[in-house]
Write a protein that holds these residues in place. Structure first.
Motif, PDB file in Angstrom:
ATOM      1  N   PHE B  20     -21.228  -0.031   7.771  1.00  0.00           N
ATOM      2  CA  PHE B  20     -19.857  -0.095   7.518  1.00  0.00           C
ATOM      3  C   PHE B  20     -19.424  -1.151   8.727  1.00  0.00           C
ATOM      4  CE2 PHE B  20     -18.653   2.975   4.300  1.00  0.00           C
ATOM      5  CZ  PHE B  20     -19.946   3.552   4.592  1.00  0.00           C
ATOM      6  N   LEU B  21     -18.560  -2.132   8.444  1.00  0.00           N
ATOM      7  CA  LEU B  21     -18.076  -3.106   9.501  1.00  0.00           C
ATOM      8  C   LEU B  21     -16.509  -3.003   9.307  1.00  0.00           C
ATOM      9  CD1 LEU B  21     -20.147  -6.295   9.226  1.00  0.00           C
ATOM     10  CD2 LEU B  21     -20.183  -4.326  10.885  1.00  0.00           C
ATOM     11  N   GLU B  22     -15.761  -2.534  10.252  1.00  0.00           N
ATOM     12  CA  GLU B  22     -14.348  -2.220  10.222  1.00  0.00           C
ATOM     13  C   GLU B  22     -13.571  -3.187  10.869  1.00  0.00           C
ATOM     14  OE1 GLU B  22     -15.424   1.479   8.355  1.00  0.00           O
ATOM     15  OE2 GLU B  22     -13.287   0.546   8.644  1.00  0.00           O
ATOM     16  N   CYS B  23     -12.301  -3.455  10.171  1.00  0.00           N
ATOM     17  CA  CYS B  23     -11.424  -4.473  10.620  1.00  0.00           C
ATOM     18  C   CYS B  23     -10.073  -4.095  10.775  1.00  0.00           C
ATOM     19  CB  CYS B  23     -11.506  -5.815   9.884  1.00  0.00           C
ATOM     20  SG  CYS B  23     -10.420  -7.042  10.284  1.00  0.00           S
ATOM     21  N   VAL B  24      -9.464  -4.183  11.582  1.00  0.00           N
ATOM     22  CA  VAL B  24      -7.971  -3.433  11.840  1.00  0.00           C
ATOM     23  C   VAL B  24      -6.796  -4.778  12.328  1.00  0.00           C
ATOM     24  CG1 VAL B  24      -6.305  -1.897  12.421  1.00  0.00           C
ATOM     25  CG2 VAL B  24      -8.439  -1.229  12.238  1.00  0.00           C
ATOM     26  N   GLN B  25      -5.883  -4.955  11.629  1.00  0.00           N
ATOM     27  CA  GLN B  25      -4.912  -6.273  11.975  1.00  0.00           C
ATOM     28  C   GLN B  25      -3.461  -5.318  12.267  1.00  0.00           C
ATOM     29  OE1 GLN B  25      -2.133  -7.180   9.899  1.00  0.00           O
ATOM     30  NE2 GLN B  25      -2.841  -6.633   7.792  1.00  0.00           N
ATOM     31  N   ASP B  26      -2.897  -5.759  13.111  1.00  0.00           N
ATOM     32  CA  ASP B  26      -1.616  -5.362  13.589  1.00  0.00           C
ATOM     33  C   ASP B  26      -0.204  -6.140  13.380  1.00  0.00           C
ATOM     34  OD1 ASP B  26      -1.724  -5.899  17.346  1.00  0.00           O
ATOM     35  OD2 ASP B  26      -1.628  -7.388  15.686  1.00  0.00           O
ATOM     36  N   ASN B  31      -2.817 -10.476   3.314  1.00  0.00           N
ATOM     37  CA  ASN B  31      -4.155 -10.807   3.217  1.00  0.00           C
ATOM     38  C   ASN B  31      -5.093 -10.586   4.004  1.00  0.00           C
ATOM     39  OD1 ASN B  31      -2.966 -12.259   0.837  1.00  0.00           O
ATOM     40  ND2 ASN B  31      -2.850 -14.313   1.626  1.00  0.00           N
ATOM     41  N   MET B  32      -6.212 -10.216   3.786  1.00  0.00           N
ATOM     42  CA  MET B  32      -7.497  -9.935   4.611  1.00  0.00           C
ATOM     43  C   MET B  32      -8.770 -10.342   4.207  1.00  0.00           C
ATOM     44  SD  MET B  32      -6.622  -6.270   6.545  1.00  0.00           S
ATOM     45  CE  MET B  32      -7.553  -6.668   8.080  1.00  0.00           C
ATOM     46  N   PHE B  33      -9.587 -10.929   5.129  1.00  0.00           N
ATOM     47  CA  PHE B  33     -10.783 -11.676   4.540  1.00  0.00           C
ATOM     48  C   PHE B  33     -11.934 -11.285   5.238  1.00  0.00           C
ATOM     49  CE2 PHE B  33      -8.228 -14.912   2.382  1.00  0.00           C
ATOM     50  CZ  PHE B  33      -6.903 -14.897   3.336  1.00  0.00           C
ATOM     51  N   ASP B  51      -3.772  -7.231  -1.297  1.00  0.00           N
ATOM     52  CA  ASP B  51      -3.013  -5.903  -1.199  1.00  0.00           C
ATOM     53  C   ASP B  51      -3.754  -4.782  -1.057  1.00  0.00           C
ATOM     54  OD1 ASP B  51      -0.389  -5.161  -3.497  1.00  0.00           O
ATOM     55  OD2 ASP B  51      -0.555  -4.611  -1.710  1.00  0.00           O
ATOM     56  N   VAL B  52      -3.145  -3.690  -0.888  1.00  0.00           N
ATOM     57  CA  VAL B  52      -3.866  -2.424  -0.770  1.00  0.00           C
ATOM     58  C   VAL B  52      -4.589  -2.242  -2.047  1.00  0.00           C
ATOM     59  CG1 VAL B  52      -3.864  -0.041  -0.479  1.00  0.00           C
ATOM     60  CG2 VAL B  52      -2.314  -1.616   0.995  1.00  0.00           C
ATOM     61  N   LYS B  53      -5.963  -1.767  -1.980  1.00  0.00           N
ATOM     62  CA  LYS B  53      -6.548  -1.475  -3.153  1.00  0.00           C
ATOM     63  C   LYS B  53      -7.262  -2.702  -4.015  1.00  0.00           C
ATOM     64  CE  LYS B  53      -5.203   3.307  -3.453  1.00  0.00           C
ATOM     65  NZ  LYS B  53      -6.707   3.971  -2.735  1.00  0.00           N
ATOM     66  N   TYR B  64     -22.855  -7.133  -0.900  1.00  0.00           N
ATOM     67  CA  TYR B  64     -21.749  -6.614  -0.203  1.00  0.00           C
ATOM     68  C   TYR B  64     -20.697  -5.964  -1.164  1.00  0.00           C
ATOM     69  CZ  TYR B  64     -23.257 -10.239   3.251  1.00  0.00           C
ATOM     70  OH  TYR B  64     -24.240 -10.721   4.060  1.00  0.00           O
ATOM     71  N   SER B  65     -19.889  -4.776  -0.606  1.00  0.00           N
ATOM     72  CA  SER B  65     -18.744  -4.294  -1.207  1.00  0.00           C
ATOM     73  C   SER B  65     -17.549  -4.285  -0.147  1.00  0.00           C
ATOM     74  CB  SER B  65     -19.019  -3.041  -1.747  1.00  0.00           C
ATOM     75  OG  SER B  65     -19.370  -2.228  -0.879  1.00  0.00           O
ATOM     76  N   VAL B  66     -16.380  -3.873  -0.351  1.00  0.00           N
ATOM     77  CA  VAL B  66     -15.152  -3.933   0.519  1.00  0.00           C
ATOM     78  C   VAL B  66     -14.431  -2.765   0.109  1.00  0.00           C
ATOM     79  CG1 VAL B  66     -15.184  -6.363   1.359  1.00  0.00           C
ATOM     80  CG2 VAL B  66     -13.826  -5.691  -0.640  1.00  0.00           C
ATOM     81  N   SER B  67     -13.714  -2.194   1.158  1.00  0.00           N
ATOM     82  CA  SER B  67     -12.686  -1.185   0.927  1.00  0.00           C
ATOM     83  C   SER B  67     -11.358  -1.652   1.517  1.00  0.00           C
ATOM     84  CB  SER B  67     -13.226   0.108   1.315  1.00  0.00           C
ATOM     85  OG  SER B  67     -12.135   1.102   1.268  1.00  0.00           O
ATOM     86  N   ARG B  68     -10.161  -1.428   1.016  1.00  0.00           N
ATOM     87  CA  ARG B  68      -8.926  -1.500   1.472  1.00  0.00           C
ATOM     88  C   ARG B  68      -7.947  -0.443   0.944  1.00  0.00           C
ATOM     89  NH1 ARG B  68      -5.190  -6.884   2.217  1.00  0.00           N
ATOM     90  NH2 ARG B  68      -3.861  -6.062   3.890  1.00  0.00           N
ATOM     91  N   GLU B  69      -7.862   0.656   1.738  1.00  0.00           N
ATOM     92  CA  GLU B  69      -7.050   1.804   1.426  1.00  0.00           C
ATOM     93  C   GLU B  69      -5.902   1.732   2.171  1.00  0.00           C
ATOM     94  OE1 GLU B  69      -8.038   4.054  -0.658  1.00  0.00           O
ATOM     95  OE2 GLU B  69      -9.830   2.888  -1.140  1.00  0.00           O
ATOM     96  N   LYS B  70      -5.722   1.055   3.138  1.00  0.00           N
ATOM     97  CA  LYS B  70      -4.243   0.806   4.112  1.00  0.00           C
ATOM     98  C   LYS B  70      -4.140  -0.729   4.107  1.00  0.00           C
ATOM     99  CE  LYS B  70      -4.279   5.455   6.194  1.00  0.00           C
ATOM    100  NZ  LYS B  70      -4.325   5.932   7.429  1.00  0.00           N
ATOM    101  N   LYS B  71      -2.934  -1.124   4.305  1.00  0.00           N
ATOM    102  CA  LYS B  71      -2.527  -2.458   4.462  1.00  0.00           C
ATOM    103  C   LYS B  71      -3.221  -3.248   5.878  1.00  0.00           C
ATOM    104  CE  LYS B  71       1.142  -5.701   4.363  1.00  0.00           C
ATOM    105  NZ  LYS B  71       2.653  -5.695   4.429  1.00  0.00           N
TER     106      LYS B  71
END
Lengths: 113, 115
Positions: B20-26, B31-33, B51-53, B64-71
């Motif tokens: 798992f590689l985690e990324c957070v933006q403030d 958009n996230m990549f 967008d979320v989800k 690879y797969s990704v997950s975006r549960e929060k913005k």
């Protein structure tokens, strides 16, 4: 299929000289052409960008030249300094760019003192 | 100051492990990549999300797969790591449509080694 071709792969320039990096693209739908600069251990950061309605954009010592008919654009670094030593990526996107940027393979630039 | 934070700068994993590689933006970016950076190959887009989800495949999504549960959070998942996934992984974010902001903001990268 590489959509953005960047050259050269590496470049050595003397301090005070002009560094020139070239890029070419095929997709005529591209409408945004940024250059990113990356220092070792850091993520890339936007350096300068151009849209196809202008042929040149200058910010300090950095200039983008854009040739729409030839589908080419280039980065010129005037009076190159050792602090400019980094990897440079050209990129392109279309349709507002919500699907991200297509990057060139990068140019490793070394400015010799 | 804008910030994209990748939680792990260096990881060493074994073949077959789940990563798992985690990324957070403030910056409240839509958009996230996730990009992968390899010498001589530049930056290649793995997945992105506007967008979320929501998620969209990039140029090299296989493995690879990704997950975006929060913005603000976008995770990259390697279900069964392989040696050819040894690479630098870069997370980035932007406002919706680069035409608006003209800029991707990158994290400092996560260097993954798979043994």
């Amino acid at each position: 299929q590489q959509q953005v071709k960047q050259s050269p792969q590496s470049l050595i320039v003397q301090k005070g000289g002009i560094s020139i990096i070239n890029c070419a693209y095929e997709n005529t739908a591209f409408d945004y052409f940024p250059w990113y600069q990356q220092f070792p251990g850091k993520g890339p950061a936007l350096l300068i960008a151009i849209r196809p309605d202008v042929s040149e954009k200058k910010e300090g010592r950095f200039t983008i030249s854009f040739n729409k008919s030839a589908k080419q654009f280039s980065l010129h670094i005037m009076d190159s300094q050792p602090g400019d030593s980094a990897t440079y990526f050209c990129a392109a996107s279309n349709g507002g760019g919500a699907d991200g940027l297509t990057f060139g393979k990068g140019t490793h630039l070394i400015i010799q003192p | 100051d804008v910030k994209v934070t990748q939680s792990s700068r260096y990881l060493v994993k074994r073949t077959g492990e789940k990563v798992f590689l985690e990324c957070v933006q403030d910056m409240d970016h839509e958009n996230m990549f996730w990009y992968r950076q390899d010498p001589g190959l530049g930056l290649r887009l793995i997945y992105f999300s506007y967008d979320v989800k929501m998620k969209e495949k990039g140029d090299i999504p296989e493995g690879y797969s990704v997950s975006r549960e929060k913005k603000e959070r976008f995770s990259l998942i390697l279900e069964s790591a392989s040696t050819n996934q040894t690479s630098m992984y870069l997370c980035a974010s932007s406002f919706i449509g680069l035409a608006l902001s003209g800029e991707l903001f990158f994290g400092e990268g996560s260097r993954l080694t798979v043994l």
